[in-house]
Design a protein around this motif. Structure first.
Motif, PDB file in Angstrom:
ATOM      1  N   UNK A  50       0.809  -1.222   0.000  1.00 19.03           N
ATOM      2  CA  UNK A  50       0.000   0.000   0.000  1.00 19.03           C
ATOM      3  C   UNK A  50       0.846   1.278   0.000  1.00 19.03           C
ATOM      4  N   UNK A  51       2.178   1.142   0.120  1.00 15.62           N
ATOM      5  CA  UNK A  51       2.984   2.369   0.176  1.00 15.62           C
ATOM      6  C   UNK A  51       2.814   3.196  -1.100  1.00 15.62           C
ATOM      7  N   UNK A  52       2.498   2.511  -2.201  1.00 13.05           N
ATOM      8  CA  UNK A  52       2.265   3.226  -3.459  1.00 13.05           C
ATOM      9  C   UNK A  52       1.118   4.238  -3.357  1.00 13.05           C
ATOM     10  N   UNK A  78       0.432  13.656   0.055  1.00 16.28           N
ATOM     11  CA  UNK A  78      -0.843  14.291  -0.339  1.00 16.28           C
ATOM     12  C   UNK A  78      -2.027  13.420   0.083  1.00 16.28           C
ATOM     13  N   UNK A  79      -1.953  12.134  -0.222  1.00 17.23           N
ATOM     14  CA  UNK A  79      -3.060  11.235   0.115  1.00 17.23           C
ATOM     15  C   UNK A  79      -3.202  11.033   1.622  1.00 17.23           C
ATOM     16  N   UNK A 102       0.904  14.099  -6.506  1.00 19.87           N
ATOM     17  CA  UNK A 102       1.400  13.172  -5.487  1.00 19.87           C
ATOM     18  C   UNK A 102       2.934  13.123  -5.513  1.00 19.87           C
ATOM     19  N   UNK A 103       3.483  13.133  -6.714  1.00 18.53           N
ATOM     20  CA  UNK A 103       4.946  13.111  -6.825  1.00 18.53           C
ATOM     21  C   UNK A 103       5.582  14.309  -6.143  1.00 18.53           C
ATOM     22  N   UNK A 104       5.027  15.485  -6.406  1.00 14.31           N
ATOM     23  CA  UNK A 104       5.572  16.689  -5.758  1.00 14.31           C
ATOM     24  C   UNK A 104       5.461  16.581  -4.242  1.00 14.31           C
ATOM     25  N   UNK A 128      -3.672  -7.130  -0.787  1.00  8.16           N
ATOM     26  CA  UNK A 128      -2.392  -6.763  -1.400  1.00  8.16           C
ATOM     27  C   UNK A 128      -2.554  -5.927  -2.681  1.00  8.16           C
ATOM     28  N   UNK A 129      -2.042  -4.732  -2.653  1.00 18.43           N
ATOM     29  CA  UNK A 129      -2.023  -3.859  -3.826  1.00 18.43           C
ATOM     30  C   UNK A 129      -3.390  -3.404  -4.281  1.00 18.43           C
ATOM     31  N   UNK A 130      -4.371  -3.633  -3.420  1.00 18.68           N
ATOM     32  CA  UNK A 130      -5.759  -3.428  -3.825  1.00 18.68           C
ATOM     33  C   UNK A 130      -6.340  -2.216  -3.138  1.00 18.68           C
TER      34      UNK A 130
END
Lengths: 116, 116, 116, 116
Positions: free
Chosen positions: A21-23, A28-29, B50-52, B107-109
């Motif tokens: 979930x780190x992604x 921001x989120x 989000x990247x910033x 997971x990843x969800x």
């Protein structure tokens, strides 16, 4: 990060890694999630008088505790994501507040409090 | 309340008593103040990608740290006003989340995450 | 979108286009901006008693009006971005509330109100 | 208050009077309720990317519309409670924004936007 929060932050980190979930956990989120939980916390109080809010039933108090926990969990995750130590930040801010609100001028004075 | 937060909670209690501010610190008001500060925290991120948000300048990071501190300070004061232990509440909530989001299904969800 | 909001929505659309800001106006960002402004609105009331909040000074009332305007401006922009008609959505919600809170059971009863 | 919102404000006033709820509708409480609903609105977006937020499913879009309606309904009630005209306030604020963000300096520049 200071002592008692270290355990929590490690567990939260493992929890998010296990679920990949780190992604999703950009600062921001996480800041959005924190304010959403803070709103859920306030929801318990929105129609109560101040007096009623000082005398919650045990069930309501537990429910508030759960929302408060959610806020704290996101706060810790946001701090981790940014490399911030929340206890150190809080200590610094408290020192600033002591300068900003000298006892003799701030005593019982919510107006000054309000305007800063 | 667990170790590292005890100091902060004592200092905050003394700070409010010295200024005769406990009269304003009903749980209702503290929950409002907490969400107001959470909004100020989010303000720093609202127009960032989000990247910033993952690559803040040192100045911006410090500013975010100050808002995060404000949220934590009100959270501690709200917990004190209600006789709640925030660390214990967070540990309980984390246990609940482990049951609610089993690793193999979560997971990843983010969709499942999102819907709860 | 209904009459009086149409002008505002057109002006806001032109305002954002002129400044090439639509790129920042994702629904996610607009929803963040809306809650940030809602927090600034609440800030004016956080230390007031309910009675005091019913008797604002003209200056405070104007300041609240400015924050309320900010919330409305983001609300309109979010509705536009999603192709929603806020007046129609509000009318539908009001009809739902009429079913959810029958007059004879909801009268003077904030507890029921609170629990939904 | 301008045209299309007049109907809504009259209906809301009658709705609250019929249920004897005006006693709970202090500006302080209405501002709290507004920010709580704004949080519920943001909840729909908190784990979405900006791109995903621009392409909601019809069901999600309807759900967002319901939360947006809740925000608008409290905004109208707060405006009524304070004797404010939200459309006029929004028009004034928009004029201010035009002065604050001149087209030639604000174009494509979210940094300036962000700092104000």
């Amino acid at each position: 990060m200071a002592d008692s929060l270290i355990d929590l932050s490690r567990q939260l980190d493992q929890f998010a890694k296990d679920r990949e979930w780190l992604q999703f956990h950009s600062p921001k989120n996480l800041a959005s999630a924190l304010v959403v939980e803070a709103g859920e916390l306030l929801e318990h109080f929105q129609w109560l008088t101040e007096e009623e809010s000082r005398a919650l039933s045990p069930e309501k108090r537990d429910a508030v505790g759960t929302e408060l926990a959610d806020v704290l969990l996101y706060l810790i995750q946001l701090a981790m994501a940014l490399g911030l130590d929340p206890i150190a930040a809080a200590q610094s801010k408290l020192k600033l507040n002591e300068l900003k609100y000298p006892v003799d001028r701030a005593r019982g004075n919510y107006k000054k409090y309000d305007e800063l």
